[in-house]
Design a protein around this motif. Structure first.
Motif, mmCIF file in Angstrom:
data_model
loop_
_atom_site.group_PDB
_atom_site.id
_atom_site.type_symbol
_atom_site.label_atom_id
_atom_site.label_comp_id
_atom_site.label_asym_id
_atom_site.label_seq_id
_atom_site.Cartn_x
_atom_site.Cartn_y
_atom_site.Cartn_z
ATOM 1 N N ASN A 254 0.804 -1.229 0.000
ATOM 2 C CA ASN A 254 0.000 0.000 0.000
ATOM 3 C C ASN A 254 0.831 1.269 0.000
ATOM 4 O OD1 ASN A 254 1.003 -0.165 2.579
ATOM 5 N ND2 ASN A 254 -0.929 0.280 3.611
ATOM 6 N N CYS A 255 2.086 1.157 -0.390
ATOM 7 C CA CYS A 255 2.974 2.323 -0.457
ATOM 8 C C CYS A 255 3.563 2.422 -1.860
ATOM 9 C CB CYS A 255 4.089 2.204 0.586
ATOM 10 S SG CYS A 255 3.514 2.095 2.283
ATOM 11 N N ASP A 304 5.116 1.738 5.100
ATOM 12 C CA ASP A 304 4.097 2.490 5.843
ATOM 13 C C ASP A 304 4.566 2.945 7.220
ATOM 14 O OD1 ASP A 304 4.086 0.098 7.206
ATOM 15 O OD2 ASP A 304 2.074 -0.501 6.580
ATOM 16 N N THR A 307 4.843 6.757 6.390
ATOM 17 C CA THR A 307 3.606 7.523 6.173
ATOM 18 C C THR A 307 2.643 7.423 7.350
ATOM 19 O OG1 THR A 307 2.738 5.621 4.954
ATOM 20 C CG2 THR A 307 3.721 7.401 3.673
ATOM 21 N N GLU A 308 2.735 6.358 8.141
ATOM 22 C CA GLU A 308 1.839 6.193 9.286
ATOM 23 C C GLU A 308 2.444 6.687 10.595
ATOM 24 O OE1 GLU A 308 0.501 2.162 9.384
ATOM 25 O OE2 GLU A 308 -0.498 2.281 7.429
#
Length: 367
Positions: A254-255, A304, A307-308
């Motif tokens: 998901n990145c 992630d 980004t998280e």
């Protein structure tokens, strides 16, 4: 005062399993419960207790420092560990002495020591695995016409983040960014599996496309026959430097990487759908996308954990902030510093970053 502290006033203490004794202000033992008398009758406990303990000093400390407060300490006496609770005894404001309760905590203490040693050994093992995990990451250097720079910022746990570059031939290189479910030794071992498996796949099948490689590693993963549900995500691309192209596929990662094409202001997201690699989920297929990759083009890969990352208000660092930062700079250290400042140095997950740059042709190559 002597009349107030007599044995018949404390007969109820004889029913306690712990040892209990009462000492007068002048340091005299004026009461011992029956359990203490029985257990210390034929051992050297009292002799060792005298050597380790000064009643007058204890009374002075107890009465002057902490009135009406219980002091708890642990002592090794006659080869056993005891928890000793010492409390002052008052009648109105008159200090009458102290009461001591001895509890044998030898078993608990040995258990604590064994647990401490086990944890220390486990931490040593984790440090060893982390060192190996760091060392198997590719080196920052040129691979053919592309330059790779990676940055790995570990958290306290072992990570499931992994990236690597694999030489297929002089003109083709495979690169992937993977994220294994969970943390700890299991996740770390799975990163080893991904690295070894993909290297073996491209060694035996140098003409495989990204889709074929993902299907093959999924089969290898299923062949492990794990009893519980496990999975990992992976973005996999093959750089064809002869044809100046990049073909990629995605298994649930998901990145999506960010492509900064030379001469273009807008970043391109290298995004394509695909299911994660799992031992229970069947993929329908993996789609492939092909893009041009020209000299001076740059691609940023990440997990992630970046980004998280959250600030004090529990707001994610996010992809948009990363895009803005990548527009400003391609320096990975600057990006990591920006994340650290955003999160005030608090990091809950590992961060993996990689930058691939297509180098300009040398003068010899241009001629």
């Amino acid at each position: 005062m002597e009349k107030r502290l007599t044995n018949h006033n404390f007969f109820i203490l004889d029913s306690m399993d712990d040892w209990v004794r009462i000492i007068s202000p002048d340091g005299k033992v004026i009461f011992e419960n029956q359990r203490m008398k029985d257990d210390t009758k034929n051992v050297k406990f009292l002799e060792n207790l005298v050597n380790n303990y000064d009643p007058k000093n204890e009374i002075e400390q107890t009465s002057h420092i902490m009135k009406n407060t219980t002091i708890v300490e642990e002592k090794l006496i006659d080869g056993k560990y005891y928890s000793i609770k010492t409390s002052p005894v008052y009648f109105d404001d008159e200090f009458l002495g102290i009461v001591e309760v001895y509890r044998d905590i030898t078993s608990e203490s040995k258990m604590k020591i064994d647990l401490f040693n086990a944890n220390r050994d486990m931490l040593d093992d984790i440090r060893f695995v982390k060192k190996i995990q760091n060392n198997i990451l590719p080196k920052n250097k040129s691979y053919g016409k592309i330059r790779l720079e990676g940055k790995y910022v570990p958290s306290n746990d072992l990570s499931g983040d992994m990236f690597d570059i694999i030489k297929i031939n002089d003109n083709k290189y495979a690169f992937y960014m993977a994220d294994v479910m969970g943390h700890g030794v299991k996740a770390s071992m799975m990163t080893m599996f991904v690295k070894v498996s993909l290297s073996a796949i491209f060694e035996r099948h140098p003409f495989y496309s990204p889709k074929q490689a993902l299907l093959k590693i999924r089969q290898k993963f299923v062949d492990l026959e794990m009893t519980s549900s496990q999975y990992f995500t992976i973005w996999l691309g093959i750089f064809d430097l002869k044809n100046e192209s990049l073909t990629f596929a995605n298994a649930g990662h998901n990145c999506p990487p960010l492509l900064k094409a030379n001469g273009k202001e807008k970043l391109q997201t290298l995004e394509v759908s695909g299911r994660m690699i799992s031992n229970i989920i069947e993929p329908t297929d993996y789609h492939e996308v092909k893009v041009d990759f020209k000299p001076k083009d740059k691609i940023l890969f990440y997990t992630d954990g970046l980004t998280e990352s959250q600030n004090m208000n529990k707001i994610d660092y996010g992809i948009e902030r990363l895009r803005e930062k990548f527009q400003q700079t391609s320096d990975l250290s600057s990006i990591v510093k920006d994340v650290e400042e955003y999160t005030w140095g608090e990091q809950k997950d590992d961060i993996a970053l990689a930058l691939i740059v297509y180098k300009e042709k040398s003068q010899r190559e241009k001629m």
